[in-house]
Design a protein around this motif. Structure first.
Motif, PDB file in Angstrom:
ATOM      1  N   ALA A   1     -40.410   7.198 -42.795  1.00 52.18           N
ATOM      2  CA  ALA A   1     -39.989   5.942 -42.173  1.00 52.18           C
ATOM      3  C   ALA A   1     -40.921   5.559 -41.029  1.00 52.18           C
ATOM      4  CB  ALA A   1     -38.555   6.065 -41.673  1.00 52.18           C
ATOM      5  N   LEU A   2     -41.296   6.534 -40.211  1.00 47.04           N
ATOM      6  CA  LEU A   2     -42.228   6.251 -39.114  1.00 47.04           C
ATOM      7  C   LEU A   2     -43.587   5.794 -39.652  1.00 47.04           C
ATOM      8  CD1 LEU A   2     -41.495   9.212 -36.656  1.00 47.04           C
ATOM      9  CD2 LEU A   2     -41.065   6.780 -36.251  1.00 47.04           C
ATOM     10  N   ILE A   3     -44.041   6.449 -40.709  1.00 44.64           N
ATOM     11  CA  ILE A   3     -45.327   6.077 -41.294  1.00 44.64           C
ATOM     12  C   ILE A   3     -45.276   4.664 -41.855  1.00 44.64           C
ATOM     13  CG2 ILE A   3     -46.915   6.574 -43.205  1.00 44.64           C
ATOM     14  CD1 ILE A   3     -46.265   9.554 -42.764  1.00 44.64           C
ATOM     15  N   SER A   4     -44.167   4.325 -42.544  1.00 50.11           N
ATOM     16  CA  SER A   4     -44.070   2.997 -43.149  1.00 50.11           C
ATOM     17  C   SER A   4     -44.031   1.895 -42.109  1.00 50.11           C
ATOM     18  CB  SER A   4     -42.814   2.920 -44.033  1.00 50.11           C
ATOM     19  OG  SER A   4     -41.632   3.032 -43.247  1.00 50.11           O
ATOM     20  N   PHE A   5     -43.492   2.176 -40.906  1.00 49.73           N
ATOM     21  CA  PHE A   5     -43.443   1.179 -39.845  1.00 49.73           C
ATOM     22  C   PHE A   5     -44.824   0.955 -39.219  1.00 49.73           C
ATOM     23  CE2 PHE A   5     -38.756   2.322 -39.223  1.00 49.73           C
ATOM     24  CZ  PHE A   5     -38.340   1.216 -39.962  1.00 49.73           C
ATOM     25  N   HIS A   6     -45.605   2.030 -39.096  1.00 55.15           N
ATOM     26  CA  HIS A   6     -46.875   1.937 -38.365  1.00 55.15           C
ATOM     27  C   HIS A   6     -48.103   1.844 -39.283  1.00 55.15           C
ATOM     28  CE1 HIS A   6     -44.960   2.635 -34.489  1.00 55.15           C
ATOM     29  NE2 HIS A   6     -44.264   3.609 -35.046  1.00 55.15           N
ATOM     30  N   ALA A   7     -47.918   2.073 -40.579  1.00 57.28           N
ATOM     31  CA  ALA A   7     -49.044   1.960 -41.523  1.00 57.28           C
ATOM     32  C   ALA A   7     -48.552   1.213 -42.759  1.00 57.28           C
ATOM     33  CB  ALA A   7     -49.581   3.342 -41.891  1.00 57.28           C
ATOM     34  N   ASP A   8     -48.206  -0.067 -42.568  1.00 55.99           N
ATOM     35  CA  ASP A   8     -47.616  -0.834 -43.661  1.00 55.99           C
ATOM     36  C   ASP A   8     -48.604  -1.140 -44.770  1.00 55.99           C
ATOM     37  OD1 ASP A   8     -49.152  -2.495 -42.138  1.00 55.99           O
ATOM     38  OD2 ASP A   8     -47.622  -4.020 -41.808  1.00 55.99           O
ATOM     39  N   ASN A   9     -49.902  -0.870 -44.560  1.00 54.97           N
ATOM     40  CA  ASN A   9     -50.879  -1.069 -45.627  1.00 54.97           C
ATOM     41  C   ASN A   9     -50.877   0.073 -46.633  1.00 54.97           C
ATOM     42  OD1 ASN A   9     -51.912   0.503 -43.425  1.00 54.97           O
ATOM     43  ND2 ASN A   9     -53.924   0.474 -44.405  1.00 54.97           N
ATOM     44  N   ILE A  10     -50.211   1.182 -46.300  1.00 55.13           N
ATOM     45  CA  ILE A  10     -50.104   2.308 -47.223  1.00 55.13           C
ATOM     46  C   ILE A  10     -48.863   2.121 -48.078  1.00 55.13           C
ATOM     47  CG2 ILE A  10     -49.807   4.798 -47.428  1.00 55.13           C
ATOM     48  CD1 ILE A  10     -52.551   4.041 -46.490  1.00 55.13           C
ATOM     49  N   LYS A  11     -49.058   1.958 -49.370  1.00 50.97           N
ATOM     50  CA  LYS A  11     -47.953   1.755 -50.291  1.00 50.97           C
ATOM     51  C   LYS A  11     -47.296   3.086 -50.644  1.00 50.97           C
ATOM     52  CE  LYS A  11     -49.106  -2.559 -50.414  1.00 50.97           C
ATOM     53  NZ  LYS A  11     -48.314  -3.549 -49.663  1.00 50.97           N
TER      54      LYS A  11
ATOM     55  N   ALA B   1     -46.306   3.474 -56.482  1.00 48.76           N
ATOM     56  CA  ALA B   1     -46.803   2.512 -55.493  1.00 48.76           C
ATOM     57  C   ALA B   1     -48.051   3.031 -54.796  1.00 48.76           C
ATOM     58  CB  ALA B   1     -45.706   2.199 -54.472  1.00 48.76           C
ATOM     59  N   PHE B   2     -48.068   4.310 -54.453  1.00 48.46           N
ATOM     60  CA  PHE B   2     -49.223   4.899 -53.769  1.00 48.46           C
ATOM     61  C   PHE B   2     -50.473   4.819 -54.640  1.00 48.46           C
ATOM     62  CE2 PHE B   2     -51.949   8.373 -52.300  1.00 48.46           C
ATOM     63  CZ  PHE B   2     -51.939   8.158 -50.927  1.00 48.46           C
ATOM     64  N   ASN B   3     -50.286   4.968 -55.959  1.00 55.09           N
ATOM     65  CA  ASN B   3     -51.415   4.905 -56.892  1.00 55.09           C
ATOM     66  C   ASN B   3     -51.790   3.477 -57.261  1.00 55.09           C
ATOM     67  OD1 ASN B   3     -51.704   7.692 -56.990  1.00 55.09           O
ATOM     68  ND2 ASN B   3     -50.378   7.928 -58.762  1.00 55.09           N
ATOM     69  N   GLY B   4     -51.114   2.493 -56.648  1.00 54.55           N
ATOM     70  CA  GLY B   4     -51.442   1.099 -56.918  1.00 54.55           C
ATOM     71  C   GLY B   4     -50.833   0.552 -58.188  1.00 54.55           C
TER      72      GLY B   4
ATOM     73  N   VAL C   1     -47.188  13.628 -46.868  1.00 52.31           N
ATOM     74  CA  VAL C   1     -47.750  13.228 -45.571  1.00 52.31           C
ATOM     75  C   VAL C   1     -49.273  13.373 -45.599  1.00 52.31           C
ATOM     76  CG1 VAL C   1     -47.853  13.790 -43.112  1.00 52.31           C
ATOM     77  CG2 VAL C   1     -45.650  13.745 -44.283  1.00 52.31           C
ATOM     78  N   MET C   2     -49.762  14.449 -46.230  1.00 55.63           N
ATOM     79  CA  MET C   2     -51.210  14.641 -46.356  1.00 55.63           C
ATOM     80  C   MET C   2     -51.847  13.522 -47.175  1.00 55.63           C
ATOM     81  SD  MET C   2     -51.643  18.747 -46.954  1.00 55.63           S
ATOM     82  CE  MET C   2     -53.372  18.546 -47.376  1.00 55.63           C
ATOM     83  N   LEU C   3     -51.178  13.106 -48.244  1.00 53.35           N
ATOM     84  CA  LEU C   3     -51.703  12.013 -49.053  1.00 53.35           C
ATOM     85  C   LEU C   3     -51.888  10.758 -48.209  1.00 53.35           C
ATOM     86  CD1 LEU C   3     -49.707  12.294 -52.415  1.00 53.35           C
ATOM     87  CD2 LEU C   3     -52.176  12.448 -52.156  1.00 53.35           C
ATOM     88  N   ILE C   4     -50.867  10.434 -47.429  1.00 48.57           N
ATOM     89  CA  ILE C   4     -50.933   9.237 -46.587  1.00 48.57           C
ATOM     90  C   ILE C   4     -52.016   9.392 -45.523  1.00 48.57           C
ATOM     91  CG2 ILE C   4     -49.654   7.851 -44.914  1.00 48.57           C
ATOM     92  CD1 ILE C   4     -47.121   8.516 -46.524  1.00 48.57           C
ATOM     93  N   THR C   5     -52.052  10.556 -44.878  1.00 49.82           N
ATOM     94  CA  THR C   5     -53.035  10.789 -43.809  1.00 49.82           C
ATOM     95  C   THR C   5     -54.463  10.687 -44.332  1.00 49.82           C
ATOM     96  OG1 THR C   5     -51.473  12.266 -42.676  1.00 49.82           O
ATOM     97  CG2 THR C   5     -53.794  12.411 -42.040  1.00 49.82           C
ATOM     98  N   PHE C   6     -54.730  11.348 -45.462  1.00 47.03           N
ATOM     99  CA  PHE C   6     -56.085  11.328 -46.008  1.00 47.03           C
ATOM    100  C   PHE C   6     -56.447   9.953 -46.560  1.00 47.03           C
ATOM    101  CE2 PHE C   6     -55.904  16.179 -46.857  1.00 47.03           C
ATOM    102  CZ  PHE C   6     -56.204  16.396 -45.529  1.00 47.03           C
ATOM    103  N   ARG C   7     -55.460   9.198 -47.057  1.00 47.14           N
ATOM    104  CA  ARG C   7     -55.742   7.824 -47.486  1.00 47.14           C
ATOM    105  C   ARG C   7     -56.165   6.976 -46.290  1.00 47.14           C
ATOM    106  NH1 ARG C   7     -53.741   4.483 -51.487  1.00 47.14           N
ATOM    107  NH2 ARG C   7     -54.256   6.216 -52.891  1.00 47.14           N
TER     108      ARG C   7
END
Length: 394
Positions: A24-34, A85-88, A208-214
């Protein structure tokens, strides 16, 4: 040592709650990450479902008993949607509804009407195995480092839970029905739950690693590429060119540099506006990408200037490529606000045979040739050997 199954399930609930908070925190601050929002909702649903199941009583209303597996199943489905969604890809939310509905139907039919806990555990375990197996398959995609490492960790984590769920189902098939209950304190049931909990923690960390490395990859891309054209910027061009120069020195192959400049670019900006000028640069960059080889280095060098470093190519070969680019660009029609823009380019060429294996010297020589091309009327190319006598470097 006996492990309390309800305590383990509460631990699983806590892990999912922690995962939901992080996502939830990631989605609020990195809304470009699906995918982060689906993962947050999925972890939250699993947390609610697992926690409620530990407190469930036969005296509860039937609609509550049925809604608990529905929420839990939807949580599993949302994790799958997050991966899509993460894979587009487009999210198939019908899959989430089907998993939740299937889990609710199994729980009501096998657990309430038939009161067959053994078959309920087997059916749910097989369902979990299928869902997590599908997640693992969707994570098996090609990716560059460091994102590749995160994908592999997530794939292994999902595959491990799928395997554990399948083994649990097989284990339950081999036991008499009277020995099985949802919270049995036997030797095997808690072990499966502990391993599942550790895998669930691994899944949360890998997501979390997937989002961070993206995010790291996107930041690296923005730092090394020009935001307007998508080509390498000047700093990245110089870094990549040094690598190609070092390889050319080892192999003895020649290198050439082409400096390209859009003719009368200021006039385009003054007459049609800066956005029209931006479109002119984008179209030229796209054209150059189609004719430059993958082993060469193409960059926006600054303003309306582009630079190409050609490997294994002398001055004459580079001149042929530059002339091809000039002809193609002179024929290019750029539609802009009901108008058709025409533009031309000039180019200067220099090679290592006449200027040495030094990037600064090569760029300066190509720049001198470009200046000559502009002075002789523009919309043409010029060789550095025509500007100054060749020096013949070995």
């Amino acid at each position: 040592m006996k492990l309390d199954v309800r305590t383990i399930m509460l631990m699983l609930s806590g892990i999912n709650l922690l995962g939901a908070g992080m996502m939830a925190l990631i989605s609020f601050h990195a809304d470009n990450i699906k995918g982060a929002r689906q993962w947050a909702a999925g972890h939250c649903c699993m947390c609610i479902g697992i926690f409620t199941s530990t407190q469930m009583s036969p005296e509860w209303p039937l609609w509550i008993i049925g809604s608990v597996p529905l929420v839990t199943g939807c949580g599993f489905g949302l994790i799958y949607n997050g991966i899509e969604a993460f894979n587009g890809k487009r999210c198939h939310y019908w899959f989430t509804a089907w998993v939740g509905g299937q889990m609710m139907a199994q729980s009501l039919w096998l657990g309430v009407w038939l009161d067959d806990i053994r078959m309920l555990v087997i059916a749910n375990s097989i369902l979990f195995s299928c869902v997590f197996g599908a997640c693992a398959l969707n994570l098996m995609v090609k990716a560059a480092q460091p994102l590749k490492t995160a994908y592999r960790l997530a794939t292994v984590s999902f595959a491990f839970i799928a395997l554990m769920s399948l083994l649990r189902a097989l284990n339950m098939m081999s036991k008499p029905a009277q020995e099985i209950s949802l919270f049995a304190q036997g030797d095997v049931n808690p072990v499966f739950l502990v391993l599942g909990g550790l895998s669930q923690l691994s899944i949360s960390l890998s997501l979390v690693m997937l989002i961070t490395f993206r995010l790291v990859s996107e930041l690296r891309e923005k730092a090394s590429h020009d935001s307007l054209t998508g080509l390498l910027n000047r700093r990245s061009f110089e870094d990549e060119s040094r690598r190609l120069l070092a390889r050319a020195i080892r192999t003895g192959e020649p290198l050439s540099v082409i400096m390209i400049d859009v003719d009368f670019f200021k006039r385009v900006n003054d007459v049609h506006g800066h956005q029209a000028g931006d479109e002119v640069l984008r179209r030229l960059a796209a054209l150059l990408q189609t004719i430059v080889r993958s082993e060469d280095c193409l960059a926006r060098y600054g303003g309306e200037e582009f630079c190409i470093l050609l490997t294994g190519t002398g001055e004459q070969g580079a001149a042929q490529l530059a002339e091809r680019a000039r002809l193609l660009y002179s024929e290019l029609q750029i539609n802009w606000k009901n108008e058709v823009l025409h533009s031309t380019l000039s180019a200067g060429i220099a090679d290592s045979f006449n200027n040495g294996m030094n990037l600064t010297a090569l760029v300066d020589a190509a720049d001198q040739a470009l200046y000559r091309a502009k002075k002789t009327g523009r919309n043409c190319i010029a060789l550095h050997t025509a500007v100054s006598p060749p020096a013949k470097y070995a």
